[in-house]
Design an enzyme around this catalytic site. Sequence first.
Site, short mmCIF file in Angstrom:
data_model
loop_
_atom_site.label_atom_id
_atom_site.label_comp_id
_atom_site.label_asym_id
_atom_site.label_seq_id
_atom_site.Cartn_x
_atom_site.Cartn_y
_atom_site.Cartn_z
N LYS A 9 0.87 -1.18 0.00
CA LYS A 9 0.00 0.00 0.00
C LYS A 9 0.90 1.22 0.00
O LYS A 9 2.06 1.15 0.43
CB LYS A 9 -0.87 0.02 1.26
CG LYS A 9 -2.10 0.87 1.12
CD LYS A 9 -3.20 0.14 0.39
CE LYS A 9 -4.47 0.93 0.30
NZ LYS A 9 -5.59 0.07 -0.17
P1 NAD Z 1 -13.05 7.41 -2.44
O1 NAD Z 1 -12.02 8.45 -2.25
O2 NAD Z 1 -13.60 7.18 -3.78
O3 NAD Z 1 -14.27 7.68 -1.44
C1 NAD Z 1 -14.06 7.90 -0.06
C2 NAD Z 1 -15.39 8.27 0.57
O4 NAD Z 1 -15.18 8.46 1.98
C3 NAD Z 1 -16.00 9.57 0.05
O5 NAD Z 1 -17.38 9.38 -0.16
C4 NAD Z 1 -15.78 10.55 1.21
O6 NAD Z 1 -16.77 11.53 1.29
C5 NAD Z 1 -15.89 9.60 2.39
N1 NAD Z 1 -15.31 10.18 3.59
C6 NAD Z 1 -14.08 10.74 3.72
N2 NAD Z 1 -13.95 11.23 4.99
C7 NAD Z 1 -15.09 10.93 5.63
C8 NAD Z 1 -15.56 11.19 6.94
N3 NAD Z 1 -14.80 11.79 7.84
N4 NAD Z 1 -16.82 10.78 7.27
C9 NAD Z 1 -17.58 10.15 6.36
N5 NAD Z 1 -17.19 9.87 5.10
C10 NAD Z 1 -15.96 10.27 4.75
O7 NAD Z 1 -12.40 6.05 -1.84
P2 NAD Z 1 -12.78 4.55 -2.20
O8 NAD Z 1 -11.89 4.10 -3.29
O9 NAD Z 1 -14.26 4.42 -2.34
O10 NAD Z 1 -12.28 3.79 -0.88
C11 NAD Z 1 -13.10 3.67 0.28
C12 NAD Z 1 -12.56 2.54 1.16
O11 NAD Z 1 -12.56 1.32 0.41
C13 NAD Z 1 -11.12 2.70 1.64
O12 NAD Z 1 -10.99 2.04 2.89
C14 NAD Z 1 -10.32 1.94 0.59
O13 NAD Z 1 -9.05 1.54 1.08
C15 NAD Z 1 -11.25 0.77 0.38
N6 NAD Z 1 -11.06 0.05 -0.87
C16 NAD Z 1 -11.12 0.69 -2.08
C17 NAD Z 1 -10.98 -0.04 -3.26
C18 NAD Z 1 -11.08 0.58 -4.62
O14 NAD Z 1 -11.07 -0.17 -5.61
N7 NAD Z 1 -11.27 1.88 -4.75
C19 NAD Z 1 -10.74 -1.42 -3.18
C20 NAD Z 1 -10.71 -2.04 -1.95
C21 NAD Z 1 -10.88 -1.29 -0.80
#
Ligand code: NAD
Length: 448
Positions: A125
Amino acid sequence: MTNSSCALNRYGVLNELGFRYDPSNIYQQVIDSVLRAGEILELPRHLQLILAQPKNELIVHFPVLMDNGDYRLFKGYRVQHNNILGPYKGGMRFHQEVSLDHVKALAVLMTMKTSLVRLPLGGAKGGVQVDPHAISLDERRRLTRRFTAALGNNIGPDIDIPAPDVGTNAQIMAWMADTYINTGPEHDWEGMSVVTGKPLAFGGSHGREKATGQGLVYVLDEMLPVLGMSMDTMSFSLIGYGNVGSWTGRLLAERGAHMRAVMDHTGAIIATSTGTQGENVGGGIDTIALAEHVQKTGGVAGFAGAEALSIDDFYALDVDLFIPAALEQMVDEKRAAQLQCKVVVEGANAPMTPQGEQVLFQRGITVLPAILCNVGGVTVSYLEWQQNRTATTWSEADVDRVLREHVVVGAKHVHEAAKKYDCDLRTAAYISALQNISAVYMLRGIFP
Ligand code: NAD
């Protein structure tokens, strides 16, 4: 091993490595949970030691020219936890709270995730300490290119393959690949498989953008019947409406489920179809219209098709599924005590603290663990990497079919381990992942 001798052994491992016990530290929370599974499995002590720390922790500092003519110095990380199964793989995050222990925790989860669904990949990561919304597009481009150059040959199609995560997207991946092609050892088209999650027109895969949400829906297909639940009649609430949250919301709604409430960094909203006593009187938030609103405005606040909700009322809402899909450690003891759901589905990585998890266990609420629920992202990343390296393009239907096959394997392993070891689903997922890693270590031995 008894519970207390297990605890002594794992604290022994952490002591030997010089950890100072800190229950609020996210890396210690994650590794403690993994080592607990290792002890149930009677994983050899040397493997516990090896897995308790990443193989490599890289920190780079690099200057970036800002639009106003000044230079700012940024801090970037890449943590490579383990590569016994294949090249390191994991997301790149742009967020102001990125720290070494944060990235280490997420890297361990990647090792566990790829192993659970038996992908030939390791875990890594990375990220940069920056608020990507507080800088311009040009600044983001210069930062991405300079960070990629600073990582140099520590990344590469056979070495370590980044992907999007919080605060990064397909455009950032395109800039990373282009920088690598222009500076790395692979100057031709092969260089583009240094990252996944790229735009479709530049080596991306059909189905990658929605992959994590799609995988989560496939996980629910496997897990809900065992819990006596059916997707088409259920209600859910979501934290986060970014990549994972918005695709999960849209795909669950397509299957007939009702999205009753969503919270993100701009606030919380609830479906106008909710009655005055908080009961569901039918329907739910329009998931597609909400995705368009978030695209335009940056958050869920102010969405015309819903009403504002307080954060406490959001957590206390009566729903079948509660799906945290935003940041880590959001569900602590206080929030866990407020939840009124049947199942917590971890879309985000490590969205709850161990203390929060204990409260849920005591209250009889099932937790579906992140390394299973969000495995869709890395699985389709693997399929993108395969397509790049064989110069092929798969249809979305083919990608979805293979994704589902991996998810079915992962869910089967979790069920089997939970039954055999009589443990919760998170421990079962780690046990299965560790069984696979340990089998390969036994075959390969420890060099020299
Ligand atoms: P993203 O940046 O697209 O979205 C993040 C979301 O979190 C946004 O809606 C934002 O408003 C919200 N957020 C941020 N701070 C916040 C707060 N204080 N309170 C409430 N909401 C808040 O990110 P993503 O890619 O959707 O990733 C989200 C999670 O999923 C992370 O833990 C990431 O590691 C995990 N993840 C992502 C992927 C991927 O393919 N993108 C794959 C596996 C796991």
